[in-house]
Write an enzyme that holds these catalytic residues in place. Structure first.
Site, mmCIF file in Angstrom:
data_model
loop_
_atom_site.group_PDB
_atom_site.id
_atom_site.type_symbol
_atom_site.label_atom_id
_atom_site.label_comp_id
_atom_site.label_asym_id
_atom_site.label_seq_id
_atom_site.Cartn_x
_atom_site.Cartn_y
_atom_site.Cartn_z
ATOM 1 N N GLU A 185 65.437 21.743 -5.410
ATOM 2 C CA GLU A 185 64.629 22.703 -6.175
ATOM 3 C C GLU A 185 63.194 22.670 -5.664
ATOM 4 O OE1 GLU A 185 67.117 22.428 -10.397
ATOM 5 O OE2 GLU A 185 65.156 21.480 -10.230
ATOM 6 N N ARG A 216 72.616 20.361 -14.092
ATOM 7 C CA ARG A 216 71.982 19.875 -12.870
ATOM 8 C C ARG A 216 72.636 20.574 -11.683
ATOM 9 N NH1 ARG A 216 68.381 18.281 -15.541
ATOM 10 N NH2 ARG A 216 67.445 16.189 -15.652
ATOM 11 N N HIS A 230 64.485 26.287 -13.055
ATOM 12 C CA HIS A 230 64.694 25.122 -13.927
ATOM 13 C C HIS A 230 63.735 25.179 -15.121
ATOM 14 C CE1 HIS A 230 66.179 20.679 -13.874
ATOM 15 N NE2 HIS A 230 66.111 21.145 -15.120
#
Length: 271
Positions: free
Chosen positions: A218, A189, A237
């Protein structure tokens, strides 16, 4: 839930009196208030195991890409300004290098299995030490103190869950413990790393480079300094982003919902 949406807060839960199950994609649950949901009798499920293989693959992909400077190399190879390839343009070795894995859960262990095939020396830091036979299978050495791992590793890969204990686990002090030739890889993370400290460390050559599949937020603001550094690789991601895995994730989420609505024990329930 995909990409942590919708945001599940008390107002939403109160507005949904018949809510029985929250099925969340992926393994991380840092975006959910489990105590709140439990108080309202809502069960929570995730898809922790199916994502492990692809995420471990992503970790190794980022390790290889950063060590061999693949993104920079591609840009050089396709640039209209390139007239020759400089002889002194070099990456760093992976085989025989030391990989420090922070978080030796399912994903971390799968990374270790892959790193063993690259003849890497493997250190790991975890809340609990793995069984001796598990360590022996991948040649991993346990570091009770994260400082020992940081000081010895050529690559540091983060595969921990985001908790209050791991929030900004890697900051200025930890980066300064790392080798100036070390590369940081984050597949956990974004908030596990203090990004301001990372920017400063990369700019001042405290560490060599970073490869990040996760950031905060993000996506990053388009003027964020991390986006301007040559010694950084950032991906959106995509650790679990393969067709097969995403399909199985959706199947598992649907199964949890159906079973939960039927009043039966929810598979992969987060307690």
């Amino acid at each position: 839930m995909w990409y942590h949406k919708p945001v599940i807060n008390e107002d939403l839960v109160r507005s949904l009196p018949n809510l029985k199950v929250v099925a969340s994609s992926g393994v991380g649950i840092d975006h959910l208030d489990l105590k709140l949901l439990s108080r309202y009798g809502v069960k929570v499920s995730n898809t922790p195991f199916i994502v492990s293989t692809d995420t471990a693959d992503m970790g190794m992909a980022l390790l290889l890409a950063s060590s061999r400077r693949l993104v920079e190399g591609h840009e050089m190879a396709v640039s209209p300004d390139t007239e020759y390839f400089p002889v002194e343009w070099l990456g760093v070795e992976v085989s025989g290098a030391t990989l420090g894995i922070v978080g030796m859960g399912t994903i971390g262990y799968k990374v270790a299995e892959r790193a063993k095939a690259f003849e890497m020396k493997i250190l790991y830091h975890n809340r609990n030490q793995r069984k001796k036979e598990e360590e022996s299978a991948v040649g991993a050495i346990y570091c009770k103190k994260i400082d020992d791992l940081l000081q010895q590793s050529d690559f540091v890969l983060l595969a921990v869950k985001l908790t209050p204990q791991t929030h900004k686990l890697i900051g200025k002090r930890e980066l300064e413990l790392m080798k100036p030739t070390a590369i940081l890889i984050n597949i956990s993370r974004g908030l596990v790393v203090d990004q301001d400290a990372l920017v400063e460390g990369l700019q001042n050559k405290v560490i060599k480079a970073a490869a990040l599949d996760v950031t905060y937020p993000e996506p990053l603001p388009r003027d964020h300094p991390l986006l301007k550094l040559k010694n950084v690789i950032i991906t959106p991601h995509i650790g679990s982003a393969t067709k097969k895995t995403r399909w199985v994730m959706m199947e598992e989420m649907a199964e949890s919902i159906e079973v939960g609505l039927a009043g039966l024990p929810v598979p992969r329930e987060v307690l």
